[in-house]
Each structure stands twice: as C-alpha cells, then as structure tokens.
Scaffold this motif. Sequence first.
Motif, PDB file in Angstrom:
ATOM      1  N   ILE A   1       0.888  -1.164   0.000  1.00 36.00           N
ATOM      2  CA  ILE A   1       0.000   0.000   0.000  1.00 36.00           C
ATOM      3  C   ILE A   1       0.929   1.217   0.000  1.00 36.00           C
ATOM      4  CG2 ILE A   1      -1.810   1.284   1.175  1.00 36.00           C
ATOM      5  CD1 ILE A   1      -2.756  -1.411   0.169  1.00 36.00           C
ATOM      6  N   VAL A   2       1.071   1.832  -1.148  1.00 33.65           N
ATOM      7  CA  VAL A   2       2.007   2.951  -1.295  1.00 33.65           C
ATOM      8  C   VAL A   2       1.266   4.261  -1.043  1.00 33.65           C
ATOM      9  CG1 VAL A   2       3.659   4.096  -2.807  1.00 33.65           C
ATOM     10  CG2 VAL A   2       3.314   1.616  -2.992  1.00 33.65           C
ATOM     11  N   LYS A   3       1.742   5.022  -0.072  1.00 28.51           N
ATOM     12  CA  LYS A   3       1.166   6.337   0.232  1.00 28.51           C
ATOM     13  C   LYS A   3       1.991   7.393  -0.497  1.00 28.51           C
ATOM     14  CE  LYS A   3      -0.587   4.955   4.765  1.00 28.51           C
ATOM     15  NZ  LYS A   3      -1.995   4.958   4.340  1.00 28.51           N
ATOM     16  N   ILE A   4       1.303   8.235  -1.263  1.00 25.18           N
ATOM     17  CA  ILE A   4       1.955   9.297  -2.028  1.00 25.18           C
ATOM     18  C   ILE A   4       1.443  10.611  -1.477  1.00 25.18           C
ATOM     19  CG2 ILE A   4       2.346  10.230  -4.334  1.00 25.18           C
ATOM     20  CD1 ILE A   4       1.598   7.427  -5.419  1.00 25.18           C
ATOM     21  N   SER A   5       2.312  11.333  -0.774  1.00 21.89           N
ATOM     22  CA  SER A   5       1.905  12.538  -0.041  1.00 21.89           C
ATOM     23  C   SER A   5       2.583  13.777  -0.602  1.00 21.89           C
ATOM     24  CB  SER A   5       2.280  12.397   1.448  1.00 21.89           C
ATOM     25  OG  SER A   5       1.759  11.204   1.974  1.00 21.89           O
ATOM     26  N   GLY A   6       1.783  14.801  -0.884  1.00 22.59           N
ATOM     27  CA  GLY A   6       2.299  16.064  -1.390  1.00 22.59           C
ATOM     28  C   GLY A   6       1.195  17.089  -1.356  1.00 22.59           C
ATOM     29  N   LYS A   7       1.042  17.863  -2.442  1.00 22.29           N
ATOM     30  CA  LYS A   7      -0.061  18.831  -2.464  1.00 22.29           C
ATOM     31  C   LYS A   7      -1.403  18.109  -2.559  1.00 22.29           C
ATOM     32  CE  LYS A   7       0.715  19.769  -7.422  1.00 22.29           C
ATOM     33  NZ  LYS A   7       0.971  20.835  -8.401  1.00 22.29           N
ATOM     34  N   LYS A   8      -1.346  16.855  -3.002  1.00 23.56           N
ATOM     35  CA  LYS A   8      -2.502  15.972  -2.935  1.00 23.56           C
ATOM     36  C   LYS A   8      -2.030  14.634  -2.379  1.00 23.56           C
ATOM     37  CE  LYS A   8      -5.410  17.917  -6.598  1.00 23.56           C
ATOM     38  NZ  LYS A   8      -6.151  17.633  -7.863  1.00 23.56           N
TER      39      LYS A   8
ATOM     40  N   TYR B   1      -2.473  10.331  -2.339  1.00 24.35           N
ATOM     41  CA  TYR B   1      -2.937   9.170  -3.079  1.00 24.35           C
ATOM     42  C   TYR B   1      -2.504   7.896  -2.358  1.00 24.35           C
ATOM     43  CZ  TYR B   1      -2.726  12.816  -6.716  1.00 24.35           C
ATOM     44  OH  TYR B   1      -2.843  13.991  -7.422  1.00 24.35           O
ATOM     45  N   ASN B   2      -3.330   6.866  -2.417  1.00 25.89           N
ATOM     46  CA  ASN B   2      -2.978   5.537  -1.932  1.00 25.89           C
ATOM     47  C   ASN B   2      -3.031   4.584  -3.115  1.00 25.89           C
ATOM     48  OD1 ASN B   2      -2.539   6.144   0.761  1.00 25.89           O
ATOM     49  ND2 ASN B   2      -4.658   5.777   1.340  1.00 25.89           N
ATOM     50  N   LEU B   3      -1.966   3.815  -3.298  1.00 24.02           N
ATOM     51  CA  LEU B   3      -1.896   2.899  -4.426  1.00 24.02           C
ATOM     52  C   LEU B   3      -1.707   1.477  -3.920  1.00 24.02           C
ATOM     53  CD1 LEU B   3      -1.883   2.783  -7.522  1.00 24.02           C
ATOM     54  CD2 LEU B   3       0.605   2.994  -7.456  1.00 24.02           C
ATOM     55  N   ASP B   4      -2.655   0.613  -4.259  1.00 22.16           N
ATOM     56  CA  ASP B   4      -2.603  -0.794  -3.853  1.00 22.16           C
ATOM     57  C   ASP B   4      -1.898  -1.588  -4.955  1.00 22.16           C
ATOM     58  OD1 ASP B   4      -3.052  -3.358  -2.957  1.00 22.16           O
ATOM     59  OD2 ASP B   4      -5.173  -3.075  -2.547  1.00 22.16           O
ATOM     60  N   VAL B   5      -0.760  -2.220  -4.596  1.00 23.63           N
ATOM     61  CA  VAL B   5       0.029  -2.953  -5.584  1.00 23.63           C
ATOM     62  C   VAL B   5       0.145  -4.419  -5.158  1.00 23.63           C
ATOM     63  CG1 VAL B   5       2.156  -2.988  -6.934  1.00 23.63           C
ATOM     64  CG2 VAL B   5       1.384  -0.836  -5.903  1.00 23.63           C
ATOM     65  N   PRO B   6      -0.373  -5.348  -5.944  1.00 24.38           N
ATOM     66  CA  PRO B   6      -0.315  -6.764  -5.551  1.00 24.38           C
ATOM     67  C   PRO B   6       1.105  -7.312  -5.582  1.00 24.38           C
ATOM     68  CG  PRO B   6      -1.136  -6.544  -7.796  1.00 24.38           C
ATOM     69  CD  PRO B   6      -1.035  -5.151  -7.241  1.00 24.38           C
ATOM     70  N   ALA B   7       1.330  -8.390  -4.831  1.00 20.59           N
ATOM     71  CA  ALA B   7       2.632  -9.064  -4.841  1.00 20.59           C
ATOM     72  C   ALA B   7       2.950  -9.544  -6.253  1.00 20.59           C
ATOM     73  CB  ALA B   7       2.618 -10.236  -3.868  1.00 20.59           C
ATOM     74  N   LYS B   8       4.185  -9.323  -6.672  1.00 22.73           N
ATOM     75  CA  LYS B   8       4.647  -9.722  -8.010  1.00 22.73           C
ATOM     76  C   LYS B   8       3.792  -9.092  -9.119  1.00 22.73           C
ATOM     77  CE  LYS B   8       7.892 -12.502  -6.516  1.00 22.73           C
ATOM     78  NZ  LYS B   8       9.328 -12.179  -6.712  1.00 22.73           N
ATOM     79  N   GLY B   9       3.208  -7.928  -8.816  1.00 23.36           N
ATOM     80  CA  GLY B   9       2.359  -7.259  -9.795  1.00 23.36           C
ATOM     81  C   GLY B   9       2.724  -5.791  -9.929  1.00 23.36           C
ATOM     82  N   GLN B  10       1.830  -5.022 -10.518  1.00 25.26           N
ATOM     83  CA  GLN B  10       2.075  -3.595 -10.697  1.00 25.26           C
ATOM     84  C   GLN B  10       0.759  -2.840 -10.721  1.00 25.26           C
ATOM     85  OE1 GLN B  10       3.680  -2.534 -14.659  1.00 25.26           O
ATOM     86  NE2 GLN B  10       3.194  -4.611 -15.333  1.00 25.26           N
TER      87      GLN B  10
END
Length: 229
Positions: free
Chosen positions: A172-179, A181-190
């Motif tokens: 679960i990648v959290k992208i923090s800045g002026k906005k 975003y949360n990005l769900d990335v499966p194992a061995k996936g993209q």
Amino acid sequence: MKNIFLIIFLLIFSLGFSQKKKKSKTKVVAEKETVIIYTETEAETSNEPRIIAGFLKQNPGHARTDFFKKRLITIIMADNSPEAKPTIKPLSKDKIEKIVSNNELNKGKDVTVNKSPEKNVNFASVGSVSKKSEASDKNKRTAAMLTHIFNDDPSDKEAYINIKNRSNCRLIVKISGKKYYNLDVPAKGQNFVLIDKGEYVLTTMVCDAKYSSLKKITKDIEIQLDVSE
C-alpha cells in the motif's frame, strides 16, 4: 572466581555477536527508478491499453502502427456489457477511432473498424455485474490514462507513477504532497496512478522493510521495489 568472570565475559561477547549477526540480516528496500519505455513485444502481448497507447506515442510512424491501433480499439471495445450502468459518459466507436487514429503523435493511415453494428464504449463495464463499482473505478482510471498518454500538450499538469512490485508482499504505497494518493500494488504485480506534477513523499512497507523516498515528479516514471538482505 576468574572462571566466573571469564564465563560472564564469553556470554556477553556471544550475545553481542549474535545481535550484530541479526542486524546484518535486516531487510532493506531495493529501488529502481526508470523512465517508461514500451517495447514492441509488450505492445503485442499485453492487454493493457496504456501499454499499447504508450508504445504508439513513443514510436510514431512504426511499421505496425495500424495493427497496434486496431488492437488498442479492440481491447477498449471488449466486454461492453449492456447490463453495466456507466458512471461516465460512453464514447462511440467512431470517437475512439478518432482519438487513437488522428492524434498528432500517431499520424498514418486511417484505421478501418467494422462499423456494424454500432456500439458504445462503456469504460465501466469490464468485469462481472457484482463488481460494477470496482470495474468502474479501474476503467475510469484507464480512460483518464489514455487521455493523458495521447495528450500532446507540453503544459500537461499530470504525470503518472507506475509501481512494479517485485516482492512477495502486497504494497500500500502512500503518495503525499499537495494531494494525497494511496496505491494498492499486488505481490509480483504492478499498478499505476495519475497524479498532479510536483514533489511527493512515497512511503510503504515492502514486506518487513520500510521504504520512504522524496520524488519530484515532472514526467511519467516507473518505480520498481523489492527487498534485499
């Protein structure tokens, strides 16, 4: 007495050595950041519209441009279930053909598509009826991605991050800045997300290893994450 001190010393030394050995095995995140380059093989084998569209944009005038344009249209048109209720405005086949065939970066022969019967493209219709919402979200993102990829405006304020997960753990990648975003990335996936250009801090746990990195996003990039010891 000396023997007792010697035994205590050996125990302390062994404990310290053991802890040092454990520390040396701590997992760290291996990161690789690249500008996205799409290959002909990827465009030919992938069923992701963004990969085919990206290849067309990066290779204007390619000998197989017409083939890839037709393939892109076919994939977008696939699984157009009349049961699914669109949450975005449908696009006609003529409209899709115009977007794909007439953009400035892909000048070439007109693409001939079977016009009968006429169907509407419903980006919200992929997947089973029980998963309408999930399919709708995914395909709205795909529609936005295609618009972004075919956009020839240098002042475009958006870019996308593709996270390729090489580990055996879901991210679960959290992208923090002026906005944010949360990005769900499966194992061995993209997975990818379209964001406003700017500075962001990316954080996640790659299995047991913590990852944090400051990125200045000015163009489409791919970040590959894995763990190493």
